[in-house]
Design a protein around this motif. Structure first.
Motif, mmCIF file in Angstrom:
data_model
loop_
_atom_site.group_PDB
_atom_site.id
_atom_site.type_symbol
_atom_site.label_atom_id
_atom_site.label_comp_id
_atom_site.label_asym_id
_atom_site.label_seq_id
_atom_site.Cartn_x
_atom_site.Cartn_y
_atom_site.Cartn_z
ATOM 1 N N UNK A 76 -170.629 55.985 -40.833
ATOM 2 C CA UNK A 76 -171.538 56.209 -41.951
ATOM 3 C C UNK A 76 -171.031 55.353 -43.093
ATOM 4 N N UNK A 77 -171.830 54.419 -43.520
ATOM 5 C CA UNK A 77 -171.445 53.564 -44.645
ATOM 6 C C UNK A 77 -172.130 54.089 -45.890
ATOM 7 N N UNK A 78 -171.426 54.973 -46.614
ATOM 8 C CA UNK A 78 -171.997 55.590 -47.812
ATOM 9 C C UNK A 78 -172.427 54.553 -48.838
ATOM 10 N N UNK A 79 -171.659 53.505 -48.991
ATOM 11 C CA UNK A 79 -171.947 52.517 -50.029
ATOM 12 C C UNK A 79 -173.186 51.692 -49.714
ATOM 13 N N UNK A 80 -173.520 51.548 -48.430
ATOM 14 C CA UNK A 80 -174.645 50.704 -48.041
ATOM 15 C C UNK A 80 -175.988 51.358 -48.374
ATOM 16 N N UNK A 81 -176.011 52.672 -48.424
ATOM 17 C CA UNK A 81 -177.264 53.364 -48.707
ATOM 18 C C UNK A 81 -177.457 53.475 -50.209
ATOM 19 N N UNK A 82 -178.679 53.134 -50.642
ATOM 20 C CA UNK A 82 -178.945 53.274 -52.070
ATOM 21 C C UNK A 82 -179.210 54.735 -52.389
ATOM 22 N N UNK A 83 -179.057 55.089 -53.623
ATOM 23 C CA UNK A 83 -179.270 56.466 -54.044
ATOM 24 C C UNK A 83 -180.768 56.704 -54.187
ATOM 25 N N UNK A 84 -181.368 57.287 -53.173
ATOM 26 C CA UNK A 84 -182.810 57.511 -53.147
ATOM 27 C C UNK A 84 -183.181 58.861 -53.725
ATOM 28 N N UNK A 85 -182.191 59.702 -53.985
ATOM 29 C CA UNK A 85 -182.479 61.047 -54.456
ATOM 30 C C UNK A 85 -182.765 62.003 -53.313
ATOM 31 N N UNK A 86 -182.714 61.506 -52.100
ATOM 32 C CA UNK A 86 -182.940 62.321 -50.907
ATOM 33 C C UNK A 86 -181.597 62.659 -50.273
ATOM 34 N N UNK A 87 -181.527 63.823 -49.677
ATOM 35 C CA UNK A 87 -180.291 64.275 -49.057
ATOM 36 C C UNK A 87 -180.106 63.591 -47.709
#
Length: 160
Positions: A76-87
């Motif tokens: 899981x690459x936390x940094x690669x995902x943008x903050x979409x506001x979705x869980x």
């Protein structure tokens, strides 16, 4: 098809370190313990030998388990995902129990990192499945042995 294990890069490193320890240091310790127990004589009535064999079996079982997890790990690459506001995985959520009014904070993690007592909830758990994809302000129902629990999502943050 083999089950995928969603884990963070940090957890991957922990598992690789554990596997290295098990295959080197721990395996030598168990072999020495087995050798010592064998030297006590009659194996049919030797409880130390039986204990050493059981320890060896547990060790090889754990090695196989860790190797399986590593072979089927999805990082899981936390940094690669943008903050979409979705869980999603790697999110920290704050929820309010609509029945009691209690507020709780949880980290949504993969099944290999889950620790409910520490507030780390698996995305595969009933609570995690109900939360994934939802956003701030949503009301979520979770089926539990005690009945249906209702939570309001107060905030969603990506872990840094």
């Amino acid at each position: 098809m083999a089950k995928e294990f969603k884990i963070s890069a940090a957890r991957l490193q922990e598992l690789e370190d554990e596997l290295n320890y098990l295959k080197t240091t721990k395996e030598k310790e168990v072999a020495e313990h087995l050798k010592e127990a064998r030297s006590f004589g009659d194996l049919s009535e030797n409880s130390e030998y039986d204990e050493a064999k059981n320890e060896q079996a547990k060790l090889y079982g754990r090695i196989a388990e860790v190797e399986n997890i590593l072979a089927h790990a999805v990082i899981i690459d936390d940094a690669a995902e943008e903050n979409t506001g979705r869980i999603g995985l790697g999110c920290t959520v704050r929820v309010r129990d609509l029945e009691t009014g209690d507020e709780e904070r949880y980290d949504i993690v993969g099944s290999q990192e889950a620790n409910p007592m520490a507030g780390r909830i698996s995305d595969d758990s009933p609570f995690g499945r109900a939360m994934v994809g939802r956003g701030e302000g949503d009301v979520v129902e979770v089926e539990a042995p005690v009945g249906t629990l209702r939570f309001e999502i107060l905030s969603v943050e990506k872990r840094a």
